[in-house]
Motif scaffolding. Structure first.
Motif, short mmCIF file in Angstrom:
data_model
loop_
_atom_site.label_atom_id
_atom_site.label_comp_id
_atom_site.label_asym_id
_atom_site.label_seq_id
_atom_site.Cartn_x
_atom_site.Cartn_y
_atom_site.Cartn_z
N MET A 153 0.84 -1.20 0.00
CA MET A 153 0.00 0.00 0.00
C MET A 153 0.88 1.25 0.00
O MET A 153 1.53 1.57 1.00
CB MET A 153 -0.94 -0.02 1.20
N ASN A 155 -0.12 4.33 -0.11
CA ASN A 155 -0.70 5.38 0.73
C ASN A 155 -1.10 4.81 2.09
O ASN A 155 -2.11 5.20 2.68
CB ASN A 155 -1.90 6.04 0.06
N TRP A 156 -0.26 3.87 2.59
CA TRP A 156 -0.60 3.17 3.83
C TRP A 156 -0.81 4.13 5.00
O TRP A 156 -1.74 3.97 5.78
CB TRP A 156 0.50 2.17 4.21
N ASP A 158 -1.97 7.13 5.16
CA ASP A 158 -3.29 7.78 5.08
C ASP A 158 -4.40 6.78 5.41
O ASP A 158 -5.34 7.09 6.16
CB ASP A 158 -3.52 8.37 3.69
N VAL A 159 -4.31 5.59 4.83
CA VAL A 159 -5.34 4.57 5.05
C VAL A 159 -5.36 4.14 6.52
O VAL A 159 -6.42 4.07 7.15
CB VAL A 159 -5.10 3.36 4.14
N LEU A 163 -8.41 4.58 9.25
CA LEU A 163 -9.01 3.41 9.89
C LEU A 163 -8.95 3.53 11.41
O LEU A 163 -9.91 3.17 12.11
CB LEU A 163 -8.31 2.14 9.43
N GLU A 204 -13.16 13.07 4.79
CA GLU A 204 -13.29 11.69 5.24
C GLU A 204 -14.72 11.22 4.99
O GLU A 204 -15.56 11.25 5.86
CB GLU A 204 -12.90 11.57 6.72
N LEU A 208 -13.28 4.56 1.06
CA LEU A 208 -11.86 4.53 1.39
C LEU A 208 -11.08 4.13 0.15
O LEU A 208 -11.34 3.08 -0.44
CB LEU A 208 -11.61 3.53 2.52
N THR A 209 -10.13 4.98 -0.27
CA THR A 209 -9.32 4.69 -1.45
C THR A 209 -7.95 4.18 -1.04
O THR A 209 -7.28 4.79 -0.21
CB THR A 209 -9.17 5.94 -2.32
N SER A 210 -7.54 3.06 -1.63
CA SER A 210 -6.23 2.47 -1.36
C SER A 210 -5.43 2.44 -2.65
O SER A 210 -5.95 2.07 -3.71
CB SER A 210 -6.37 1.05 -0.81
N TYR A 244 -15.00 -3.78 -3.15
CA TYR A 244 -13.90 -2.99 -3.72
C TYR A 244 -14.16 -2.75 -5.21
O TYR A 244 -14.62 -3.65 -5.92
CB TYR A 244 -12.57 -3.73 -3.55
#
Length: 263
Positions: A153, A155-156, A158-159, A163, A204, A208-210, A244
């Motif tokens: 990931m 953008n880990w 941010d994700v 979460l 937010e 959720l975009t990964s 997803y």
């Protein structure tokens, strides 16, 4: 006289309601609510159901309120693998199959994986060692784990931060010891340093975009959560279906190719 009703007081405070606030919403005297909480009055079943309704309690919380006052639970709490839940499993399988070739999973309230479609299984087999896919799989722990999805990931931070904020909010609105333990576990797994502070210009929303990097290919997916809002079973109400979707054409082609190669 009954025993002190700690559940009612706990739920009322969690909902940020005073005894007077709750009394006005439920059309019950504040004095009577005080007496229920201190054990000086035994509430009727109908009064408890009314209080649960105006406080917006979940099925699990309503059952706890009822049993603490000596009444039978209102809602069933059946495991998903029980025979009576076969129609539910069939419906979930239809939803998962219809999402293919894009991933979809069924989770419980603790984010444990219950069911997954073929696309999710194909993706997991591509990214993770077989031993990481054995036994209980918690999707949040999988995202935080250096042997899980975290290395893929881009953008880990941010994700993970989002979460953690969502999980904290979930705990504030519906306190749950097991959910609290999950939060502590995630916080012990090298979380982002500033996870509690959202970006000033950030938004937010419900999706959720990964962003992922797999074998040199950049992928972008967003996910949505849905649930059975009118369920009459505790476990069924708590189930979440996470779906997803590709955010761009390259990601769409990746999943279609992955499905074709598996045939």
């Amino acid at each position: 006289m009954g025993s002190a009703n700690h559940a009612l007081a706990e739920f009322r405070r969690t909902k940020r309601l005073s005894q007077l606030d709750l009394s006005l919403k439920a059309e019950v005297s504040a004095r009577h609510i005080s007496f229920i909480e201190t054990g000086r009055a035994q509430p009727s079943r109908d009064i408890l159901l009314k209080l649960a309704e105006v406080m917006g309690l979940s099925h699990r919380e309503c059952n706890r309120l009822m049993t603490e006052c000596g009444y039978a639970p209102v809602y069933f709490d059946r495991p998903l693998d029980e025979a009576a839940m076969q129609p539910v499993r069939q419906a979930l399988n239809v939803m998962l199959d219809n999402q293919d070739p894009y991933p979809a999973v069924v989770l419980n309230s603790l984010w444990d994986l219950h069911m997954a479609n073929r696309s999710l299984n194909r993706l997991m087999s591509l990214l993770l060692p077989p031993d990481r896919l054995q036994g209980r799989i918690n999707m949040l722990e999988l995202i935080f784990d250096h042997r899980g999805l975290r290395p893929y990931m881009t953008n880990w931070d941010d994700v993970a931060a989002l979460l953690l904020r969502r999980l904290t909010l979930q705990l504030q609105t519906r306190p749950n010891p097991e959910l609290g333990e999950l939060l502590e576990t995630l916080l012990s797994m090298d979380p982002p340093a500033d996870w509690h502070a959202p970006e000033p210009q950030g938004w937010e929303g419900p999706m959720l975009t990964s962003e992922l990097e797999i074998n040199g290919q950049h992928l972008s997916v967003f996910s949505t959560l849905s649930s059975f809002g009118t369920a009459l079973d505790v476990g069924l109400q708590e189930l979440m279906i996470e779906s997803y979707f590709p955010s761009d054409e390259a990601t769409r082609r990746f999943f279609h190719t992955l499905a074709t190669e598996a045939e």
